[in-house]
Design a protein around this motif. Structure first.
Motif, mmCIF file in Angstrom:
data_model
loop_
_atom_site.group_PDB
_atom_site.id
_atom_site.type_symbol
_atom_site.label_atom_id
_atom_site.label_comp_id
_atom_site.label_asym_id
_atom_site.label_seq_id
_atom_site.Cartn_x
_atom_site.Cartn_y
_atom_site.Cartn_z
ATOM 1 N N ALA A 106 0.827 -1.205 0.000
ATOM 2 C CA ALA A 106 0.000 0.000 0.000
ATOM 3 C C ALA A 106 0.861 1.255 0.000
ATOM 4 O O ALA A 106 0.597 2.206 -0.748
ATOM 5 N N LEU A 107 1.900 1.268 0.822
ATOM 6 C CA LEU A 107 2.765 2.451 0.891
ATOM 7 C C LEU A 107 3.565 2.616 -0.402
ATOM 8 O O LEU A 107 3.800 3.742 -0.852
ATOM 9 N N GLU A 108 3.956 1.511 -1.010
ATOM 10 C CA GLU A 108 4.652 1.564 -2.293
ATOM 11 C C GLU A 108 3.717 2.106 -3.382
ATOM 12 O O GLU A 108 4.126 2.935 -4.197
ATOM 13 N N ALA A 109 2.471 1.662 -3.382
ATOM 14 C CA ALA A 109 1.498 2.148 -4.364
ATOM 15 C C ALA A 109 1.307 3.657 -4.204
ATOM 16 O O ALA A 109 1.165 4.384 -5.199
ATOM 17 N N LYS A 110 1.320 4.120 -2.974
ATOM 18 C CA LYS A 110 1.190 5.555 -2.719
ATOM 19 C C LYS A 110 2.425 6.301 -3.245
ATOM 20 O O LYS A 110 2.294 7.332 -3.912
ATOM 21 N N GLU A 111 3.604 5.771 -2.970
ATOM 22 C CA GLU A 111 4.846 6.383 -3.467
ATOM 23 C C GLU A 111 4.865 6.451 -4.983
ATOM 24 O O GLU A 111 5.345 7.417 -5.570
#
Length: 169
Positions: A106-111
């Motif tokens: 999820a955090l990678e998708a946001k980045e």
């Protein structure tokens, strides 16, 4: 979404034309059909008029990423405004999200700009929300039930809302 697809698309567009600007969906709704129809409704410039939210059940990295790619394709967009872990209703949901790579996904998708905001939802017990909030994650959103009966049962209002207000979530 169900019934006549053209009518569903017309209703969504009429709502947007009348000022509705937040659209809620989920990867699983009607086996993905709800996202597909919403994606078709958001053609012709309607996507730019709304905050688009969808939820997923990815508890491990692979499933979370697959749900994201499915949602992006179905919704016919390059970015989902609000992407939430759906139905945090048991301790194992929390454990798996943080031990099997879903949170990193999820955090990678946001980045990567595939999602703008990351959050979670649920409606069973504030204890599981507290567990989510105990992790070192800067959550953007939390979706929870709030109603006049809330303080008379396990209370999201009393147990979770003060934490969210304090953190600006």
């Amino acid at each position: 979404a169900g019934g006549n697809e053209e009518e569903t698309i017309s209703i969504i567009r009429e709502g947007i034309d009348e000022g509705i600007n937040f659209l809620d969906n989920a990867w699983e709704y009607n086996r993905g059909y709800a996202e597909e129809v919403m994606g078709r409704a958001l053609r012709d410039g309607y996507r730019d008029k709304v905050v688009l939210m969808t939820k997923h059940h990815g508890r491990d990295r692979g499933t979370a990423m697959q749900h994201l790619e499915d949602s992006l394709r179905r919704l016919q967009t390059d970015v989902i405004d609000v992407w939430q872990f759906h139905e945090i209703i048991r301790e194992s949901d929390v454990r798996r999200i943080f031990s099997e790579g879903a949170i990193e996904a999820a955090l990678e998708a946001k980045e990567q700009g595939k999602v703008r905001y990351v959050g979670f939802t649920g409606h069973r017990d504030p204890a599981f929300f507290r567990m989510m909030l105990e992790h070192d994650v800067e959550w953007d959103t939390v979706q929870m039930p709030m109603n006049p009966l809330d303080p008379h049962h396990v209370s999201f209002e009393e147990e979770i809302l003060p934490i969210l207000v304090e953190r600006g979530i």
